[in-house]
Design a protein around this motif. Structure first.
Motif, PDB file in Angstrom:
ATOM      1  N   LEU A 161     -51.389  43.204 103.852  1.00  0.00           N
ATOM      2  CA  LEU A 161     -51.632  43.675 105.214  1.00  0.00           C
ATOM      3  C   LEU A 161     -51.081  45.086 105.408  1.00  0.00           C
ATOM      4  CD1 LEU A 161     -50.752  40.445 107.262  1.00  0.00           C
ATOM      5  CD2 LEU A 161     -53.019  41.359 106.754  1.00  0.00           C
ATOM      6  N   GLN A 162     -49.921  45.339 104.843  1.00  0.00           N
ATOM      7  CA  GLN A 162     -49.338  46.672 104.923  1.00  0.00           C
ATOM      8  C   GLN A 162     -50.216  47.683 104.203  1.00  0.00           C
ATOM      9  OE1 GLN A 162     -45.387  46.195 103.359  1.00  0.00           O
ATOM     10  NE2 GLN A 162     -44.611  45.132 105.177  1.00  0.00           N
ATOM     11  N   PHE A 163     -50.743  47.282 103.054  1.00  0.00           N
ATOM     12  CA  PHE A 163     -51.648  48.170 102.320  1.00  0.00           C
ATOM     13  C   PHE A 163     -52.894  48.479 103.153  1.00  0.00           C
ATOM     14  CE2 PHE A 163     -55.696  47.815  99.943  1.00  0.00           C
ATOM     15  CZ  PHE A 163     -55.718  49.085  99.391  1.00  0.00           C
ATOM     16  N   ALA A 164     -53.486  47.434 103.761  1.00  0.00           N
ATOM     17  CA  ALA A 164     -54.704  47.633 104.543  1.00  0.00           C
ATOM     18  C   ALA A 164     -54.466  48.605 105.697  1.00  0.00           C
ATOM     19  CB  ALA A 164     -55.206  46.289 105.078  1.00  0.00           C
ATOM     20  N   GLU A 165     -53.355  48.425 106.401  1.00  0.00           N
ATOM     21  CA  GLU A 165     -53.066  49.325 107.512  1.00  0.00           C
ATOM     22  C   GLU A 165     -52.807  50.748 107.029  1.00  0.00           C
ATOM     23  OE1 GLU A 165     -49.879  47.616 109.741  1.00  0.00           O
ATOM     24  OE2 GLU A 165     -51.225  46.285 110.873  1.00  0.00           O
ATOM     25  N   SER A 166     -52.167  50.880 105.861  1.00  0.00           N
ATOM     26  CA  SER A 166     -51.832  52.216 105.352  1.00  0.00           C
ATOM     27  C   SER A 166     -53.068  53.035 105.006  1.00  0.00           C
ATOM     28  CB  SER A 166     -50.919  52.102 104.128  1.00  0.00           C
ATOM     29  OG  SER A 166     -51.640  51.615 102.997  1.00  0.00           O
ATOM     30  N   VAL A 167     -54.168  52.352 104.624  1.00  0.00           N
ATOM     31  CA  VAL A 167     -55.380  53.102 104.270  1.00  0.00           C
ATOM     32  C   VAL A 167     -56.356  53.189 105.449  1.00  0.00           C
ATOM     33  CG1 VAL A 167     -55.192  52.567 101.820  1.00  0.00           C
ATOM     34  CG2 VAL A 167     -56.528  51.056 103.296  1.00  0.00           C
ATOM     35  N   LEU A 168     -56.273  52.255 106.403  1.00  0.00           N
ATOM     36  CA  LEU A 168     -57.195  52.285 107.540  1.00  0.00           C
ATOM     37  C   LEU A 168     -56.704  53.152 108.697  1.00  0.00           C
ATOM     38  CD1 LEU A 168     -58.419  48.578 107.891  1.00  0.00           C
ATOM     39  CD2 LEU A 168     -59.749  50.547 107.125  1.00  0.00           C
ATOM     40  N   ILE A 169     -55.397  53.133 108.955  1.00  0.00           N
ATOM     41  CA  ILE A 169     -54.870  53.865 110.115  1.00  0.00           C
ATOM     42  C   ILE A 169     -55.174  55.358 110.064  1.00  0.00           C
ATOM     43  CG2 ILE A 169     -52.727  54.599 111.241  1.00  0.00           C
ATOM     44  CD1 ILE A 169     -51.690  51.760 110.923  1.00  0.00           C
ATOM     45  N   PRO A 170     -55.017  56.053 108.915  1.00  0.00           N
ATOM     46  CA  PRO A 170     -55.356  57.483 108.906  1.00  0.00           C
ATOM     47  C   PRO A 170     -56.819  57.750 109.256  1.00  0.00           C
ATOM     48  CG  PRO A 170     -54.005  56.939 107.010  1.00  0.00           C
ATOM     49  CD  PRO A 170     -54.390  55.632 107.642  1.00  0.00           C
ATOM     50  N   ALA A 171     -57.731  56.917 108.722  1.00  0.00           N
ATOM     51  CA  ALA A 171     -59.148  57.105 109.026  1.00  0.00           C
ATOM     52  C   ALA A 171     -59.432  56.829 110.497  1.00  0.00           C
ATOM     53  CB  ALA A 171     -60.002  56.188 108.135  1.00  0.00           C
ATOM     54  N   ALA A 172     -58.832  55.761 111.034  1.00  0.00           N
ATOM     55  CA  ALA A 172     -59.040  55.415 112.435  1.00  0.00           C
ATOM     56  C   ALA A 172     -58.481  56.495 113.355  1.00  0.00           C
ATOM     57  CB  ALA A 172     -58.389  54.068 112.734  1.00  0.00           C
ATOM     58  N   THR A 173     -57.273  56.945 113.045  1.00  0.00           N
ATOM     59  CA  THR A 173     -56.639  57.979 113.862  1.00  0.00           C
ATOM     60  C   THR A 173     -57.473  59.248 113.876  1.00  0.00           C
ATOM     61  OG1 THR A 173     -54.453  57.079 113.345  1.00  0.00           O
ATOM     62  CG2 THR A 173     -54.551  59.344 114.179  1.00  0.00           C
ATOM     63  N   ASN A 174     -58.005  59.624 112.713  1.00  0.00           N
ATOM     64  CA  ASN A 174     -58.837  60.821 112.623  1.00  0.00           C
ATOM     65  C   ASN A 174     -60.129  60.652 113.416  1.00  0.00           C
ATOM     66  OD1 ASN A 174     -59.513  63.472 111.471  1.00  0.00           O
ATOM     67  ND2 ASN A 174     -61.079  62.336 110.343  1.00  0.00           N
ATOM     68  N   TYR A 175     -60.714  59.465 113.343  1.00  0.00           N
ATOM     69  CA  TYR A 175     -61.948  59.185 114.081  1.00  0.00           C
ATOM     70  C   TYR A 175     -61.729  59.338 115.585  1.00  0.00           C
ATOM     71  CZ  TYR A 175     -65.610  56.417 116.313  1.00  0.00           C
ATOM     72  OH  TYR A 175     -66.614  55.995 117.139  1.00  0.00           O
ATOM     73  N   TYR A 176     -60.659  58.741 116.094  1.00  0.00           N
ATOM     74  CA  TYR A 176     -60.395  58.815 117.526  1.00  0.00           C
ATOM     75  C   TYR A 176     -60.046  60.243 117.955  1.00  0.00           C
ATOM     76  CZ  TYR A 176     -60.284  53.752 117.141  1.00  0.00           C
ATOM     77  OH  TYR A 176     -60.605  52.449 116.896  1.00  0.00           O
ATOM     78  N   LYS A 177     -59.328  60.949 117.100  1.00  0.00           N
ATOM     79  CA  LYS A 177     -58.966  62.333 117.419  1.00  0.00           C
ATOM     80  C   LYS A 177     -60.207  63.206 117.499  1.00  0.00           C
ATOM     81  CE  LYS A 177     -56.051  66.169 115.840  1.00  0.00           C
ATOM     82  NZ  LYS A 177     -55.088  66.627 114.802  1.00  0.00           N
ATOM     83  N   MET A 178     -61.121  63.041 116.539  1.00  0.00           N
ATOM     84  CA  MET A 178     -62.351  63.842 116.525  1.00  0.00           C
ATOM     85  C   MET A 178     -63.200  63.591 117.769  1.00  0.00           C
ATOM     86  SD  MET A 178     -63.558  63.523 112.544  1.00  0.00           S
ATOM     87  CE  MET A 178     -65.171  64.213 112.961  1.00  0.00           C
TER      88      MET A 178
END
Length: 474
Positions: free
Chosen positions: A354-371
């Protein structure tokens, strides 16, 4: 005005109901031409073609109001006070051939516009978004930017057919409760909440998160949930002493209300304040019970679904459950897949995975919302539909663990039972794509996968008809 929200909600074409060609078909007009700056309020009228007898009286009231509000347009005023988009639904009718004919016949000669019969998926999404009850004609009002003015305008129209107070903008919650003396709950509240003395009004409560609990003694799911809520309330109050809940009853008698309140450790709107209870339900578009919603200290909705949050987080460790960039795939997020596409990473349920999944998904999600200029923690879940300016749909980021919801999704679109597996699921457009086997899943490759998804640059596969039909019932 950004015209993307009308197209995203209604599609690119709308039918002009008061003009027909020689074949008796309704003429199609670009949505962007109809809903521009010259429309003050947009009304979505959900009707049901195969039960017209229940809609006739309301339809007449709406037509009279439409013509009255827009009378000035005929005198040279270019701005319409109200435009109506009719969304013809069906109720318990599987005969689509007859329904298509009923769809056209129910629209002929009306003064407004309608969604085409073929836009079944968009209609379904709209009905789910506004929690439309099958067979019940409903009017929803939107502002110029697509934000919701009222989800219960049908009730307001019945009460005010001349539109004296149109568009019936709801009063703020503190105004609704301004003169109401809230009633304390049962013995737990009386023994452990000594900071509230004398008459208690909503505006007397200290700043903090506030919950509204819509429930009733006669409702079995409500009675089953209330003890769990009481336990969570007790835990939260130890950490957040200013947290408070206000019970809004749907009980049918003062006796059942009184018996129910005795089991509650919070405040309640008195049973005799029927109009206040009704206005609160209308203010938040309550369509079913039990419902628990949370407000921040400014009165803005944090979540409409705190009930599910408590079921999934009984210790309230994530209180107040603000929307998160990445979520575990559970039943309620599975349901949202019918409305919004998602990037889903399937992993084991172990903590390290679960920690691995969040570590790779959160940067992409954060970038998506920021854009897309989206502050995910500041937007309630039921308002995400129209906040994204750059893409056709709001996107979710989910972690699929070893649970029933994950199994349902895999079966739904025919995914192999392998992990880790990264998938773009787009049920609204009947397609999905997987990351190539052998590609290492990192924050960088997930971001690249998401970018290609947005550019339609993935090897998409079609979700078969059976899968789409099953998705309708998620």
């Amino acid at each position: 005005m950004n015209v993307k929200w009308p197209e995203r909600m209604f599609g690119k074409k709308l039918l002009k109901c008061d003009s027909t060609n020689n074949s008796n078909d309704l003429n199609a007009v670009p949505t962007s031409e109809i809903l521009q700056n010259n429309v003050q309020i947009t009304g979505i009228y959900f009707s049901f073609a195969n039960i017209n007898t229940q809609s006739d009286d309301f339809l007449k009231k709406l037509r009279d109001l439409y013509e009255k509000l827009n009378a000035s347009c005929a005198n040279g005023d270019l701005e319409k006070r109200l435009e109506v988009i009719q969304v013809v639904m069906w109720a318990h009718n599987d005969n689509y051939g007859d329904f298509e004919l009923s769809h056209r016949d129910s629209l002929l000669g009306l003064p407004w516009f309608a969604m085409p019969f073929s836009e079944i998926n968009l209609k379904t999404r709209l009905s789910r978004r506004y929690r439309i009850k099958s067979g019940v004609p409903t009017l929803v009002l939107l502002d110029k930017d697509g934000s919701t003015v009222s989800v219960s305008a049908h009730e307001r129209l019945v009460e005010d057919p001349n539109g004296t107070n149109f568009p019936w903008r709801p009063r703020p919650v503190d105004e609704v409760l301004k003169e109401v003396v809230l009633q304390p709950g049962g013995i737990y509240y009386q023994e452990h909440t000594k900071r509230l003395q004398g008459d208690v009004r909503y505006t007397d409560l200290p700043d903090g998160v506030r919950g509204f609990y819509f429930s009733a003694h006669w409702c079995p799911p409500c009675k089953a949930f209330t003890p769990h809520l009481a336990e969570a309330y007790k835990l939260i109050r130890k950490r957040e002493p200013n947290f408070e809940i206000v019970f809004v009853s749907s009980d049918r008698s003062a006796e059942s209300y009184g018996a129910y309140v005795e089991t509650m450790p919070w405040l309640s709107v008195p049973f005799q304040q029927a109009s206040v209870r009704a206005e609160l339900a209308q203010l938040y578009g309550i369509r079913g019970i039990p419902t628990l919603l949370l407000l921040d200290s400014n009165g803005h909705v944090i979540t409409m679904d705190a009930r599910s949050e408590i079921v999934e987080d009984p210790l309230a460790q994530n209180f107040p459950w603000k929307p998160r960039a990445v979520n575990i795939l559970t039943d309620r997020f599975l349901t949202k897949l019918h409305d919004f596409p998602a990037i889903v990473l399937f992993v084991d349920s172990e903590e390290t995975e679960l920690q691995f999944a969040e570590s790779v998904l959160i940067p992409a999600a954060t970038n998506y919302y920021k854009m897309n200029n989206i502050n995910i923690s500041a937007i309630p879940e039921d308002r995400l539909f129209s906040t994204c300016d750059q893409d056709d749909y709001f996107m979710q980021f989910l972690v699929g663990t070893d649970n029933e919801s994950t199994d349902i999704l895999r079966d739904l679109i025919g995914l192999d039972d392998v992990i880790p597996l990264l998938v773009a699921v787009d049920i609204p457009n009947r397609r999905f794509a997987t990351m190539d086997y052998g590609t290492e899943i990192t924050a960088e490759t997930v971001s690249d996968f998401m970018r290609k998804f947005q550019l339609n640059d993935l090897n998409f596969r079609v979700i078969n008809e059976e899968g789409v039909e099953n998705a309708e019932h998620l």
